[in-house]
Design an enzyme around this catalytic site. Structure first.
Site, short mmCIF file in Angstrom:
data_model
loop_
_atom_site.label_atom_id
_atom_site.label_comp_id
_atom_site.label_asym_id
_atom_site.label_seq_id
_atom_site.Cartn_x
_atom_site.Cartn_y
_atom_site.Cartn_z
N THR A 37 0.83 -1.20 0.00
CA THR A 37 0.00 0.00 0.00
C THR A 37 0.87 1.26 0.00
OG1 THR A 37 -0.09 -0.31 2.39
CG2 THR A 37 -2.03 -0.99 1.13
N ASP A 38 2.14 1.14 0.43
CA ASP A 38 2.93 2.37 0.60
C ASP A 38 3.16 3.10 -0.72
OD1 ASP A 38 4.89 0.51 -0.26
OD2 ASP A 38 6.36 1.05 1.30
N GLY A 125 17.84 -10.36 3.57
CA GLY A 125 17.02 -11.06 2.56
C GLY A 125 15.81 -11.75 3.14
N SER A 129 13.75 -5.69 6.36
CA SER A 129 14.32 -4.37 6.08
C SER A 129 15.71 -4.16 6.63
CB SER A 129 13.39 -3.25 6.58
OG SER A 129 12.17 -3.35 5.93
N SER A 130 16.56 -5.17 6.40
CA SER A 130 17.97 -4.99 6.76
C SER A 130 18.55 -3.82 5.98
CB SER A 130 18.75 -6.27 6.47
OG SER A 130 18.58 -6.65 5.12
N GLU A 163 17.75 3.69 -1.84
CA GLU A 163 17.25 2.36 -2.18
C GLU A 163 16.72 2.32 -3.63
OE1 GLU A 163 16.46 0.02 0.67
OE2 GLU A 163 15.94 -1.56 -0.76
N ASP A 175 9.59 1.13 5.00
CA ASP A 175 10.66 0.53 5.79
C ASP A 175 11.50 1.60 6.50
OD1 ASP A 175 9.61 -1.62 4.46
OD2 ASP A 175 11.29 -1.84 3.07
#
Ligand code: GLA
Length: 384
Positions: A37-38, A125, A129-130, A163, A175
């Site tokens: 949804t973001d 992975g 949200s690393s 990102e 994130d």
């Protein structure tokens, strides 16, 4: 030295030399509800977890940037002039991407280079949200060290830009927002259009509940494949419906969407529109402590992701089914999908038996052994 900084301090000293100017930490996240949804300008409800990236950072007098991490102890070297949006590969794309995005946001902000050592206990992975944790730890550190005076929303946008452009993953704003706005015992209710944030107290402890995460070990990558494809379907759907973003539709628009759109696009749209409604209803339920209703919404969210958005995998479905059969309050996959983690809200004294049951189910099916662990809603990015 604060607890948890020893590893990164030792790495800094060994590879970069001397003691760092300071330490900063930013957490990963789980999303309770509000998936995909973001980037549709909608609503999300993640929380920052008690697993984080810690960075040790020092400014330099020259233009050099030197980076090292506990996941790859090879020294990476660059300099300010080489920090363009396309210069990066591997893990250093995240910190270097942030340096680039800061320079782009505030021209001339970074006048000198820096040394940074990175350590993280956010599984990579797994959909926790690393990457946002690295981005936000570095962004907050550079903001503090150089006294840039950037606000939290600007830092979040800088992380997302790193990102999207430097790493090349077309992800939304959730994130980074969770990593920055996280608060102990609360979820971050974010309107991804206005970026208005409200903390929603969760009260899991008081209700005797914990959030169990199961990392299925099915790996995903959002820079390629399904994620991008889903995002494009949403944009197509919004354009065909004549709105700027799917956020602008409600469930009352779905009958018209069904006539206008092809079946696949319609189902993608239906997921996003109903998911936005589920987030709003979840916030209302949590505010009055109605965890049972929240659990039902988690279940409905999973079905919608599985059948309409088609981003689940058999391993995620199996965790959810196992949790539901064991009497969990709620369960769903979390994050971008195609692998990664599922979450289950369960009684604290049943978490271990559920984890064992999940291990047994995976072993029976011959799947890679999953990793179950509990997470606590924690504070967001900060200096230590
Ligand atoms: C990934 C992205 C987020 C969000 C989720 C799906 O985690 O990074 O921006 O789109 O997938 O909800």
């Amino acid at each position: 030295m604060t607890a948890g900084t020893e590893t990164v301090a030792a790495l800094f000293e060994r590879v970069l030399g001397g003691a760092p100017a300071g330490f900063w930490r930013a957490p990963g996240r789980v999303n309770l509800i509000g998936e995909h949804t973001d980037y549709n300008d909608g609503f999300v409800l993640p929380f920052a977890i008690d697993r984080a990236t810690t960075v040790a950072l020092s400014p330099r007098r020259d233009d050099r940037i030197r980076l090292v991490s506990t996941f790859d102890e090879t020294l990476v070297e660059s300099d300010l002039g080489a920090v363009t949006s396309r210069a990066f590969s591997g893990w250093s794309a995240y910190p270097l991407g942030v340096a680039w995005a800061i320079g782009e946001h505030a021209e001339g902000a970074l006048r000198h280079g820096f040394d940074v050592a990175v350590d993280s206990d956010v599984p990579v992975g797994a959909g926790l949200s690393s990457s946002a944790a690295i981005e936000m730890a570095v962004a907050v550190a550079l903001n503090d060290l150089w006294g840039l005076g950037l606000g939290r929303t600007e830092l979040i946008r800088i992380g997302q830009r790193a990102e999207n452009i430097a790493v090349g993953a077309p992800t939304g704003i959730m994130d980074q927002s969770a990593s920055v706005f996280g608060q102990r015992d609360a979820a971050v209710f974010l309107d991804c259009r206005s970026l208005a944030v409200e903390q929603v107290p969760l009260g899991f402890d008081a209700a005797g509940l914990v959030l169990l995460v199961v990392d299925t070990k099915v790996e995903h990558a959002h820079a390629t494949g399904g994620y991008r494809d889903r995002r494009e379907a949403c944009e197509r759907g919004a354009a065909a419906m004549g709105v700027p973003a799917l956020r602008d539709l409600t469930v009352d628009d779905l009958p018209r969407a069904m006539v206008l759109l092809d079946d696949v696009t319609f189902r993608r749209v239906r997921h996003v529109v109903t998911e936005d409604a589920r987030v709003l209803e979840s916030v209302a339920a949590l505010r009055v402590g109605d965890l049972a209703r929240f659990g039902e919404l988690m279940a409905a969210s999973h079905v919608s992701m599985r059948d309409d958005f088609e981003i689940s995998v058999p391993q995620l479905d199996a965790v959810v089914a196992t949790a539901q059969a064991a009497g969990a309050v709620g369960a769903r996959m979390t994050g971008g999908g195609f692998g990664g983690c599922a979450i289950a809200l369960v009684a604290a004294d049943e978490a271990e038996s559920l984890a064992n049951e999940v291990l047994r189910v995976f072993a029976d099916r011959g799947w890679h052994e999953p990793v179950p662990f509990t997470v606590r809603p924690s504070d967001g990015a900060r200096a230590l």
